[in-house]
Design a protein around this motif. Structure first.
Motif, PDB file in Angstrom:
ATOM      1  N   LEU A  21      32.303 -25.097  37.212  1.00 17.93           N
ATOM      2  CA  LEU A  21      30.987 -24.732  37.734  1.00 17.93           C
ATOM      3  C   LEU A  21      31.070 -23.485  38.613  1.00 17.93           C
ATOM      4  N   ALA A  22      32.138 -23.384  39.405  1.00 22.99           N
ATOM      5  CA  ALA A  22      32.325 -22.185  40.230  1.00 22.99           C
ATOM      6  C   ALA A  22      32.515 -20.955  39.359  1.00 22.99           C
ATOM      7  N   ALA A  23      33.240 -21.112  38.253  1.00 20.03           N
ATOM      8  CA  ALA A  23      33.465 -19.987  37.349  1.00 20.03           C
ATOM      9  C   ALA A  23      32.166 -19.557  36.671  1.00 20.03           C
ATOM     10  N   VAL A  24      31.328 -20.532  36.292  1.00 20.97           N
ATOM     11  CA  VAL A  24      30.036 -20.199  35.681  1.00 20.97           C
ATOM     12  C   VAL A  24      29.159 -19.450  36.677  1.00 20.97           C
ATOM     13  N   ALA A  25      29.130 -19.924  37.928  1.00 22.22           N
ATOM     14  CA  ALA A  25      28.353 -19.228  38.952  1.00 22.22           C
ATOM     15  C   ALA A  25      28.923 -17.849  39.231  1.00 22.22           C
ATOM     16  N   GLY A  39      29.288  -5.792  39.910  1.00 25.50           N
ATOM     17  CA  GLY A  39      30.037  -4.924  39.009  1.00 25.50           C
ATOM     18  C   GLY A  39      31.514  -5.245  38.907  1.00 25.50           C
ATOM     19  N   LEU A  40      31.919  -6.447  39.316  1.00 29.23           N
ATOM     20  CA  LEU A  40      33.326  -6.846  39.250  1.00 29.23           C
ATOM     21  C   LEU A  40      33.572  -7.593  37.948  1.00 29.23           C
ATOM     22  N   PRO A  41      34.608  -7.247  37.183  1.00 29.21           N
ATOM     23  CA  PRO A  41      34.890  -7.974  35.937  1.00 29.21           C
ATOM     24  C   PRO A  41      35.107  -9.459  36.205  1.00 29.21           C
ATOM     25  N   SER A  42      34.477 -10.299  35.412  1.00 29.08           N
ATOM     26  CA  SER A  42      34.558 -11.744  35.640  1.00 29.08           C
ATOM     27  C   SER A  42      35.972 -12.270  35.473  1.00 29.08           C
ATOM     28  N   LEU A  43      36.787 -11.629  34.640  1.00 31.01           N
ATOM     29  CA  LEU A  43      38.141 -12.138  34.438  1.00 31.01           C
ATOM     30  C   LEU A  43      38.941 -12.082  35.736  1.00 31.01           C
ATOM     31  N   LEU A  44      38.677 -11.080  36.587  1.00 25.19           N
ATOM     32  CA  LEU A  44      39.373 -11.016  37.867  1.00 25.19           C
ATOM     33  C   LEU A  44      38.937 -12.135  38.797  1.00 25.19           C
ATOM     34  N   VAL A  45      37.666 -12.516  38.720  1.00 25.06           N
ATOM     35  CA  VAL A  45      37.189 -13.641  39.528  1.00 25.06           C
ATOM     36  C   VAL A  45      37.870 -14.932  39.083  1.00 25.06           C
ATOM     37  N   PHE A  49      27.549 -13.712  39.861  1.00 25.97           N
ATOM     38  CA  PHE A  49      27.988 -12.965  41.043  1.00 25.97           C
ATOM     39  C   PHE A  49      28.728 -11.694  40.647  1.00 25.97           C
ATOM     40  N   SER A  50      29.649 -11.799  39.705  1.00 22.00           N
ATOM     41  CA  SER A  50      30.450 -10.636  39.316  1.00 22.00           C
ATOM     42  C   SER A  50      29.604  -9.585  38.611  1.00 22.00           C
ATOM     43  N   SER A  51      28.596 -10.013  37.833  1.00 20.45           N
ATOM     44  CA  SER A  51      27.751  -9.041  37.148  1.00 20.45           C
ATOM     45  C   SER A  51      26.879  -8.273  38.136  1.00 20.45           C
ATOM     46  N   GLN A  82      37.728 -18.427  27.951  1.00 21.70           N
ATOM     47  CA  GLN A  82      38.080 -17.382  28.912  1.00 21.70           C
ATOM     48  C   GLN A  82      38.279 -17.956  30.307  1.00 21.70           C
ATOM     49  N   ILE A  83      37.365 -18.826  30.718  1.00 22.89           N
ATOM     50  CA  ILE A  83      37.472 -19.412  32.057  1.00 22.89           C
ATOM     51  C   ILE A  83      38.768 -20.197  32.192  1.00 22.89           C
TER      52      ILE A  83
END
Length: 540
Positions: free
Chosen positions: A19-23, A32-38, A27-29, A278-279
């Motif tokens: 759920l944190a990854a989905v949220a 402008g931060l790539p989601s893979l880094l999150v 946040f990353s979009s 991916q998550i």
């Protein structure tokens, strides 16, 4: 009880991370931060230096990572359009094969000379970093207004270059190259690629033929079957010693471009599975890394990354795409010439005129080559490939894994943030090109409505009723009638027939009233308009 309790705690942690990854996507979009880094940061946060969860199983990471890559590549194939892929297919194949070998050789040689590692270790590192990442490309570049040929080339390359990269890494992960017969190994690589492509084509065609003719009892089974076919292509390829990843991509392209039932539902399901893969993949890779070792890998990672970005990638792009550049002769269609006149005449006359460029394949200018060199995004794939020598206990594998991890993090930040400005500076954007659109099968959630389907059986009183005689409540409307295999938009005087199938949109407030009204007309026919009118249930 202790085992059950441990399982429930693990399930609780897993659900919380998901759920944190989905949220984090939202946040990353926004920042402008790539989601893979999150996702990598989440894995490191719950790892040994954060919440204290220790995870050091490189073999399990390798297995689960390859499974995740199968789902990610399958989604890329299913969503690829053949009309866009076909003109750039020769160029993408060249980048995915010749480009991988050149990149491996350049990185290996430079790292050997600058860092003093053995040539064997340098080539292994080059092979690990030779593959661009499908997840990074699909999630980053699809939102840029690039020239269609550049977008299609990068997507196709990222979907196909995993296969030769995996083969090279497995080959170079052997303890010694002294006994390797390179002519034999080159033939083996060619065999694996050809067999993988053939199996993917076979599974895709057979699967598309079957799904078009299968009458599955539930619509939700079609997405499961489509994704299952891509996994089948991978497994079949591996069993016969072919390239499973190439088989997945080819099967996905065939299925995604076939007229399958519930196609949009299939694409939506594959997209959700790819996000889940991916998550899970990035979080698991974040768990595997040891943050305490990363500072020591910073300098090697910078040297390797700059070599890859400024030397290996540009050379591999320039050499592999040399036959597809504008320097090679390719006649374009003149302004006063149509496609028909361009291809008219005898074969001898067409050869003398030269075949129009767009009827053969796309060609690339210097600006195109420069952007392709800069947009070779790395992501989870190199980190997953780095687990192969780690699981095989190859000497220096831990240092290799750490360097690849740091490189991916740093250069993902650097490249992703500069892609849009670089594209504008090189003038390779296409302002009229729309960004990626997501089309849902029935996007009725915003208006809080449902899509109902009603079939009129033989003997029903609905047969012979005009559409306006249904007197559906306000908020319900018949949008489509399917009759004899053909659909049409009905009007008020459309007379319903036995065997018709209707699609009705009804808001939540009148859904039950609509169903009651249809049942009344089905029982009493036209007379039901007076019954309904007197009862006041469905009067306008």
């Amino acid at each position: 009880m202790s085992g059950a309790y441990s399982f429930e705690v693990a399930l609780l942690i897993g659900a919380g991370v998901l759920l944190a990854a989905v949220a984090a996507v939202r946040f990353s979009s926004r920042i402008g931060l790539p989601s893979l880094l999150v996702y990598l940061a989440l894995g490191m946060l719950i790892g040994e230096s954060g919440f204290g969860i220790e995870f050091e199983n490189a073999t399990l990471t390798r297995t689960l990572g390859l499974c995740a890559l199968v789902l990610i590549i399958a989604e890329g194939g299913l969503s690829a359009r053949w009309s866009s892929l076909k003109p750039v297919l020769p160029a993408a194949i060249a980048l995915s094969t010749v480009g991988v070998f050149i990149s491996t050789a350049v990185v290996g040689l430079v790292v050997h000379l600058l860092l003093g590692v053995s040539l064997h270790s340098g080539l292994l590192l080059g092979a690990v970093l030779s593959s661009t990442d499908a997840a990074a490309v699909f999630s980053t570049l699809r939102w840029l207004r690039l020239k269609p040929k550049l977008m299609a080339t990068l997507e196709a390359e990222s979907g196909m270059n995993d296969a030769p990269a995996v083969i090279l890494v497995v080959l170079l992960a052997t303890p010694s190259l002294a006994g390797v017969h390179w002519a034999t190994e080159t033939g083996l690589i060619a065999y694996e690629l050809v067999i993988g492509a053939a199996l993917g084509l076979l599974v895709g065609l057979a699967g598309a033929w079957t799904l078009r003719r299968a009458a599955l009892p539930a619509a939700g089974l079609y997405p499961l079957a489509a994704v299952g076919l891509t996994v089948l292509a991978y497994a079949a390829g591996v069993v016969v010693h072919g390239s499973g990843f190439l088989a997945v991509y080819v099967a996905g392209v065939i299925l995604g471009n076939s007229r399958l039932p519930h196609r949009q539902a299939i694409l939506g399901f594959a997209d959700g599975l790819a996000w889940l893969a991916q998550i899970g993949l990035f979080v698991m890779l974040g768990l595997l890394v040891s943050p305490a070792r990363l500072p020591g890998a910073l300098i090697p990672a910078l040297v390797i990354g700059l070599t890859l970005l400024l030397l290996a990638r540009p050379i591999s792009v320039a050499v592999s795409l040399l036959p597809f550049t504008t320097r090679f002769r390719a006649r374009t269609i003149r302004a006063d010439e149509t496609r028909e006149t361009a291809i008219a005449g005898t074969p001898h006359e067409r050869r003398r005129r030269g075949r129009p460029r767009h009827l053969r394949y796309e060609r690339f200018g210097r600006r195109d080559l420069a952007f392709l060199s800069w947009a070779g995004l790395r992501g989870a794939v190199p980190i997953v490939l780095a687990t192969i020598p780690l699981s095989e206990a190859v000497p220096g594998a831990t240092a290799l894994f750490d360097a690849v991890f740091v490189l991916v993090v740093i250069f993902t930040l650097a490249q992703t943030g500069t892609l849009a400005p670089v594209a504008r500076w090189l003038r390779v954007t296409s302002p009229a090109e729309p960004t990626e659109l997501r089309v849902e099968t029935a996007p009725l959630e915003r208006m809080q409505a449902d899509l109902l389907q009603l079939e009129i059986p033989v003997g029903s009183q609905l047969a012979g009723v005009h559409l306006d005689e249904l007197r559906l409540p306000v908020g319900a409307v018949v949008t489509l009638v399917l009759r004899g295999g053909e659909g049409f938009v009905p009007h008020e005087q459309t007379r319903l027939r036995a065997g018709d199938s209707m699609l009705i949109v009804a808001t939540d407030e009148v859904r039950d009233a609509t169903l009651r009204r249809l049942r009344e007309v089905g029982k009493a026919g036209r007379l039901a308009r007076w019954i309904a009118g007197n009862s006041g249930k469905t009067d306008d």
